[in-house]
Design a protein around this motif. Structure first.
Motif, PDB file in Angstrom:
ATOM      1  N   UNK A 167     -27.299   9.699  15.143  1.00 21.19           N
ATOM      2  CA  UNK A 167     -28.151   9.163  16.472  1.00 21.19           C
ATOM      3  C   UNK A 167     -29.285   9.689  16.546  1.00 21.19           C
ATOM      4  N   UNK A 168     -30.224   8.979  17.328  1.00 21.61           N
ATOM      5  CA  UNK A 168     -31.467   9.644  17.801  1.00 21.61           C
ATOM      6  C   UNK A 168     -31.489  10.861  18.556  1.00 21.61           C
ATOM      7  N   UNK A 169     -30.491  11.056  19.139  1.00 24.29           N
ATOM      8  CA  UNK A 169     -30.068  12.030  20.227  1.00 24.29           C
ATOM      9  C   UNK A 169     -28.703  11.785  20.391  1.00 24.29           C
ATOM     10  N   UNK A 170     -27.891  12.966  20.323  1.00 25.92           N
ATOM     11  CA  UNK A 170     -26.286  12.707  20.686  1.00 25.92           C
ATOM     12  C   UNK A 170     -26.018  12.510  22.241  1.00 25.92           C
ATOM     13  N   UNK A 171     -26.781  13.310  23.109  1.00 24.13           N
ATOM     14  CA  UNK A 171     -26.359  13.291  24.634  1.00 24.13           C
ATOM     15  C   UNK A 171     -27.710  13.696  25.073  1.00 24.13           C
ATOM     16  N   UNK A 172     -28.076  12.682  26.219  1.00 24.46           N
ATOM     17  CA  UNK A 172     -29.049  12.831  27.093  1.00 24.46           C
ATOM     18  C   UNK A 172     -28.415  12.793  28.248  1.00 24.46           C
ATOM     19  N   UNK A 173     -28.829  13.757  29.517  1.00 23.01           N
ATOM     20  CA  UNK A 173     -28.325  13.977  30.689  1.00 23.01           C
ATOM     21  C   UNK A 173     -29.607  14.555  31.668  1.00 23.01           C
ATOM     22  N   UNK A 174     -29.596  13.734  32.922  1.00 22.76           N
ATOM     23  CA  UNK A 174     -30.706  14.111  33.790  1.00 22.76           C
ATOM     24  C   UNK A 174     -30.094  15.478  34.246  1.00 22.76           C
ATOM     25  N   UNK A 215     -28.481  16.902  18.397  1.00 22.35           N
ATOM     26  CA  UNK A 215     -28.849  17.775  19.472  1.00 22.35           C
ATOM     27  C   UNK A 215     -28.733  17.014  20.704  1.00 22.35           C
ATOM     28  N   UNK A 216     -28.952  17.708  21.784  1.00 22.14           N
ATOM     29  CA  UNK A 216     -29.028  17.151  23.133  1.00 22.14           C
ATOM     30  C   UNK A 216     -30.059  17.361  23.956  1.00 22.14           C
ATOM     31  N   UNK A 217     -30.006  16.648  25.016  1.00 25.45           N
ATOM     32  CA  UNK A 217     -30.942  17.103  26.196  1.00 25.45           C
ATOM     33  C   UNK A 217     -30.552  17.167  27.435  1.00 25.45           C
ATOM     34  N   UNK A 218     -30.481  18.319  28.206  1.00 26.75           N
ATOM     35  CA  UNK A 218     -30.973  19.437  27.790  1.00 26.75           C
ATOM     36  C   UNK A 218     -30.143  20.203  26.437  1.00 26.75           C
ATOM     37  N   UNK A 219     -30.595  21.112  26.185  1.00 26.83           N
ATOM     38  CA  UNK A 219     -30.131  21.745  24.780  1.00 26.83           C
ATOM     39  C   UNK A 219     -28.601  22.315  25.075  1.00 26.83           C
ATOM     40  N   UNK A 220     -28.607  22.902  26.265  1.00 25.88           N
ATOM     41  CA  UNK A 220     -27.191  23.705  26.722  1.00 25.88           C
ATOM     42  C   UNK A 220     -26.578  22.594  27.817  1.00 25.88           C
ATOM     43  N   UNK A 221     -25.330  22.385  27.394  1.00 25.85           N
ATOM     44  CA  UNK A 221     -24.435  21.556  28.088  1.00 25.85           C
ATOM     45  C   UNK A 221     -23.394  22.112  28.522  1.00 25.85           C
ATOM     46  N   UNK A 222     -22.867  22.144  29.907  1.00 25.46           N
ATOM     47  CA  UNK A 222     -21.425  22.547  30.237  1.00 25.46           C
ATOM     48  C   UNK A 222     -20.386  22.248  29.419  1.00 25.46           C
ATOM     49  N   UNK A 223     -19.608  23.331  29.102  1.00 28.04           N
ATOM     50  CA  UNK A 223     -18.324  23.211  28.363  1.00 28.04           C
ATOM     51  C   UNK A 223     -16.861  22.767  29.194  1.00 28.04           C
ATOM     52  N   UNK A 224     -16.274  21.992  28.613  1.00 27.29           N
ATOM     53  CA  UNK A 224     -15.037  21.573  29.251  1.00 27.29           C
ATOM     54  C   UNK A 224     -14.040  22.542  29.079  1.00 27.29           C
ATOM     55  N   UNK A 225     -13.003  22.846  29.942  1.00 24.65           N
ATOM     56  CA  UNK A 225     -11.924  23.880  29.661  1.00 24.65           C
ATOM     57  C   UNK A 225     -10.945  23.111  28.780  1.00 24.65           C
ATOM     58  N   UNK A 241     -45.198  19.330  23.141  1.00 21.07           N
ATOM     59  CA  UNK A 241     -44.671  18.901  21.960  1.00 21.07           C
ATOM     60  C   UNK A 241     -42.977  18.526  22.207  1.00 21.07           C
ATOM     61  N   UNK A 242     -42.429  19.335  22.763  1.00 24.34           N
ATOM     62  CA  UNK A 242     -41.096  19.335  23.210  1.00 24.34           C
ATOM     63  C   UNK A 242     -40.626  17.887  23.977  1.00 24.34           C
ATOM     64  N   UNK A 243     -41.578  17.716  24.754  1.00 28.93           N
ATOM     65  CA  UNK A 243     -41.168  16.342  25.478  1.00 28.93           C
ATOM     66  C   UNK A 243     -41.164  15.196  24.493  1.00 28.93           C
ATOM     67  N   UNK A 244     -41.733  15.544  23.589  1.00 35.93           N
ATOM     68  CA  UNK A 244     -42.190  14.199  22.493  1.00 35.93           C
ATOM     69  C   UNK A 244     -40.932  14.106  21.774  1.00 35.93           C
ATOM     70  N   UNK A 245     -40.160  15.368  21.730  1.00 41.90           N
ATOM     71  CA  UNK A 245     -38.739  15.500  20.716  1.00 41.90           C
ATOM     72  C   UNK A 245     -37.935  15.879  21.462  1.00 41.90           C
ATOM     73  N   UNK A 246     -37.151  14.675  21.996  1.00 42.97           N
ATOM     74  CA  UNK A 246     -35.917  14.755  22.928  1.00 42.97           C
ATOM     75  C   UNK A 246     -34.847  15.804  22.042  1.00 42.97           C
ATOM     76  N   UNK A 247     -34.458  16.737  22.750  1.00 43.87           N
ATOM     77  CA  UNK A 247     -33.699  17.691  22.314  1.00 43.87           C
ATOM     78  C   UNK A 247     -34.038  18.939  21.676  1.00 43.87           C
ATOM     79  N   UNK A 248     -35.405  18.859  21.565  1.00 41.53           N
ATOM     80  CA  UNK A 248     -36.158  20.026  20.839  1.00 41.53           C
ATOM     81  C   UNK A 248     -35.792  21.459  21.356  1.00 41.53           C
ATOM     82  N   UNK A 249     -35.719  22.430  20.650  1.00 39.61           N
ATOM     83  CA  UNK A 249     -35.737  23.812  21.400  1.00 39.61           C
ATOM     84  C   UNK A 249     -36.981  24.394  21.789  1.00 39.61           C
TER      85      UNK A 249
END
Length: 685
Positions: free
Chosen positions: A450-457, A473-483, A579-587
């Motif tokens: 996919x272009x990006x796997x996960x996008x979340x506001x 990758x994802x946006x943001x790069x760190x996502x909350x983890x399920x138990x 530059x990062x804004x142009x590349x979603x999910x970029x570190x």
């Protein structure tokens, strides 16, 4: 960069969102106010026995040509039915429906093209459209009729109307659903309407070319759409509204301007429940929805179980939302999507809006040739978009080849759906869980990113992701983890979205097919680089902050190596942010924030050393929240805080910018023997 060029602009936008300044939300569709079903029905089963009526045409040669390739047994059965139908059957489905007197009647429809000509005659005076002029849909212009109006005037909007009859089973007798075709020729809103028709069952037929819906089932407890096709409609293939105990199975929808399948406003049976539910209102299984604007959509699609389907080659695969007004069951909640293929949804139909094709009369647009007129704005290349859903489960789906993003999750404040209560502004996008979805890989193991796997506001309470097998990758790069217990683990509690994400969703929501308005700065519709609103914002913010920092160094902090180094580090960080804004999910986003934070520390210490303590303290606060933002974006989302560090930083910048501007422009004149603030101390005697 004329729209927003500073943090002050984005803060103003956040305030505007909270008081209700938003692009006008168009209704997904307008319908009468519906009653709440009592839930005592059941999913009907397919019957082979019972009172039976036959429907066929009278042209023997045409009929024989249609069944010529059938298997011998099926061909013989149809010939026998045709003989019986000529003696005692009907030539139109509506005539057969009107003749039903017993609940549980089966209507068998023989292969043929059914135009239902008697339904097309001009309405009588008491059903003339002008009588309902005061009840017109604002968006679409058709009259919004009450049930009594539909019953009295069944063909004002419907080619075939099944009104209030129970247990009706309508089935085609062909080898394929396309052997029996009901064609509204774009002369009616709905090809087939079932209204308060508990237990209705459609099987092995095709409905097409409506101004709205191929098959429309409303206010019905118990229905099945089985092995049927809905195609070439301006909006929906199959639409069910205010229904319970429903089943879509082995269906196909394509060529529709909204979606192939739409279980909207499904019975809200689980609204008071948490993660565990006793049953679902509607089940959708083994369906294939392709070449639509959306494969699946469901405004207030509550308690829907969607499994083992294919949503492929649409603009976006799935949308379940709380984004449109006047649908019962808001906000959307408690649906489960598992074992589906959501792939290659990259078809761009917006060219037909741009070039005026979708302004032509329906019959001239070319739907049969592949034209689709997107009635809603969705991202080209979206796998799943989930604006405003609660308690949804996305489990073990294959999500691949979607060029924009696999999953998109976002906030929908209540005023968007005309709900102005304070608490309702924050009641969406909570408790959504993403478990073990295979991202960017086909069931056969072939890589298809996919272009990006996960996008979340970033907005929502206890949304979480587990074992996503992310490749893009994802946006943001760190996502909350399920138990491990299928509940959210240490999750976030964010009541307002990330500023950049909220701004993006605000901008992209401004699509309108009726006005041929396509947001030019939203990447859903093809914007790239500096055209994109979030890149404009990042660049505008960078320019404003760097210019003010240069002014402070030259006017107040000349000679301060610490402040000068802070300016340089901040400029690099802001550049990386652009530059990062142009590349979603970029570190680079997180790295840029960390550098901005470090650089602001240097400037803050320089200001405090030179006596500008208040402005220095504010600058230090901005530095702190920039550093927290870097951790929040790139390492781990900080739990248990009501808003993101980014929002606090933006609001602080909204105060800092005019303050810094004053500090640059107004410098105190020195008294005798006392250096002006911002100038170096004199050398000792």
């Amino acid at each position: 960069m004329t729209r927003i060029t500073s943090a002050l602009g984005l803060a103003a936008l956040s305030a505007a969102l909270m008081v209700g300044l938003t692009p006008a939300a168009a209704s997904a569709h307008d319908e009468r106010t519906t009653r709440t079903l009592d839930g005592t029905g059941s999913v009907p089963t397919y019957r082979t026995e019972g009172p039976t009526l036959l429907v066929c045409k009278a042209d023997r040669a045409d009929f024989e040509s249609r069944i010529a390739a059938f298997p011998a047994e099926l061909k013989a059965a149809n010939l026998a039915l045709w003989t019986a139908c000529q003696a005692g059957g009907f030539r139109h489905l509506q005539a057969a429906v009107d003749a039903i007197t017993l609940p549980g009647t089966i209507v068998k429809v023989l292969p043929g093209l059914y135009l239902e000509e008697p339904s097309l005659v001009a309405p009588t005076a008491d059903c003339a459209d002008e009588r309902f002029a005061g009840r017109k849909s604002v968006m679409y212009g058709y009259a919004i009729l009450e049930y009594a109006d539909q019953e009295r005037c069944p063909h004002l909007q419907n080619l075939v109307a099944i009104m209030g009859k129970k247990g009706v089973q309508i089935e085609g007798t062909g080898a394929d659903p396309k052997d029996v075709v009901f064609d509204a020729q774009f002369k009616k809103l709905n090809t087939i309407r079932a209204d308060r028709a508990d237990g209705v069952y459609f099987r092995n037929l095709t409905a097409q070319k409506s101004q709205f819906n191929a098959i429309y089932i409303i206010e019905t407890d118990g229905f099945v759409i089985d092995k049927s096709v809905g195609r070439w409609n301006d909006e929906y293939g199959f639409l069910t509204f205010a229904t319970d105990h429903g089943l879509y199975t082995d269906c196909e929808g394509y060529g529709n301007g909204d979606s192939g399948v739409y279980p909207g406003a499904a019975s809200d049976i689980n609204k008071q429940r948490g993660y565990v539910v006793p049953r679902y209102a509607i089940e959708i299984r083994n369906c294939y929805s392709h070449h639509n604007a959306l494969g699946y959509s469901g405004t207030a699609g509550d308690s829907v179980w969607v499994h083992d389907n294919r949503f492929e080659e649409n603009s976006t695969g799935i949308s379940t939302d709380s984004a449109f007004p006047d649908h019962p069951g808001m906000p959307q909640n408690h649906s489960k999507f598992e074992h589906n293929i959501i792939a290659d949804n990259n078809v761009d139909y917006y060219g037909y809006t741009r070039d005026g094709t979708c302004k032509k009369p329906f019959e001239q647009r070319g739907y049969e040739s592949g034209v689709v007129c997107n009635t809603v704005g969705v991202p080209v290349g979206g796998g799943v978009i989930n604006p405003g859903g609660n308690y949804n489960i996305w489990r073990d789906n294959y999500v691949y080849g979607n060029n924009y993003a696999g999953f998109i999750t976002s906030w929908v404040p209540g005023f968007v759906r005309n709900d102005t209560g304070f608490a309702q502004q924050f009641d969406t996008s909570h408790h959504n869980r993403y478990y073990g979805n295979s991202m960017g890989v086909t069931p056969e193991g072939r890589a298809a990113p996919n272009g990006l796997d996960f996008w979340w506001d970033g907005q929502g309470v206890h949304n979480c992701w587990r074992n996503p097998t992310s490749t893009s990758g994802s946006y943001p790069e760190a996502l909350p983890v399920c138990g491990d217990d299928d509940l959210a683990g240490i999750g976030t509690t964010r009541w307002i979205g990330e500023p950049a994400g909220t701004l993006k969703m605000y901008t992209c929501a401004n699509y309108s097919i009726s006005e041929q308005r396509i947001p030019v700065d939203c990447d859903w519709f093809g914007a790239s680089g500096l055209q994109r609103i979030e890149v404009k914002w990042a660049l505008g913010e960078a320019i404003v902050l760097v210019l003010l920092l240069i002014g402070l160094v030259l006017r107040r902090l000349r000679g301060s190596l610490l402040a000068t180094a802070g300016l340089a580090v901040t400029a690099v960080g802001l550049g990386l942010g652009v530059v990062g804004a142009q590349e979603m999910g970029s570190p680079l986003n997180a790295v840029g924030l960390a550098l901005v934070g470090a650089g602001f520390v240097g400037v803050a210490l320089g200001l405090r050393h030179r006596g500008t303590r208040a402005l220095g303290s504010l600058t230090l606060l901005i530095a702190l929240f920039a550093l927290l933002g870097a951790v929040d974006r790139g390492l781990v989302m900080i739990p248990y805080i009501p808003v993101s560090p980014a929002l606090v930083r933006v609001l602080l910048e909204a105060v800092w910018i005019p303050w810094a501007m004053i500090a640059v422009l107004v410098v105190r004149r020195p008294t005798v023997g006392v250096p002006a603030e911002g100038e170096p101390d004199p050398l000792p005697a």
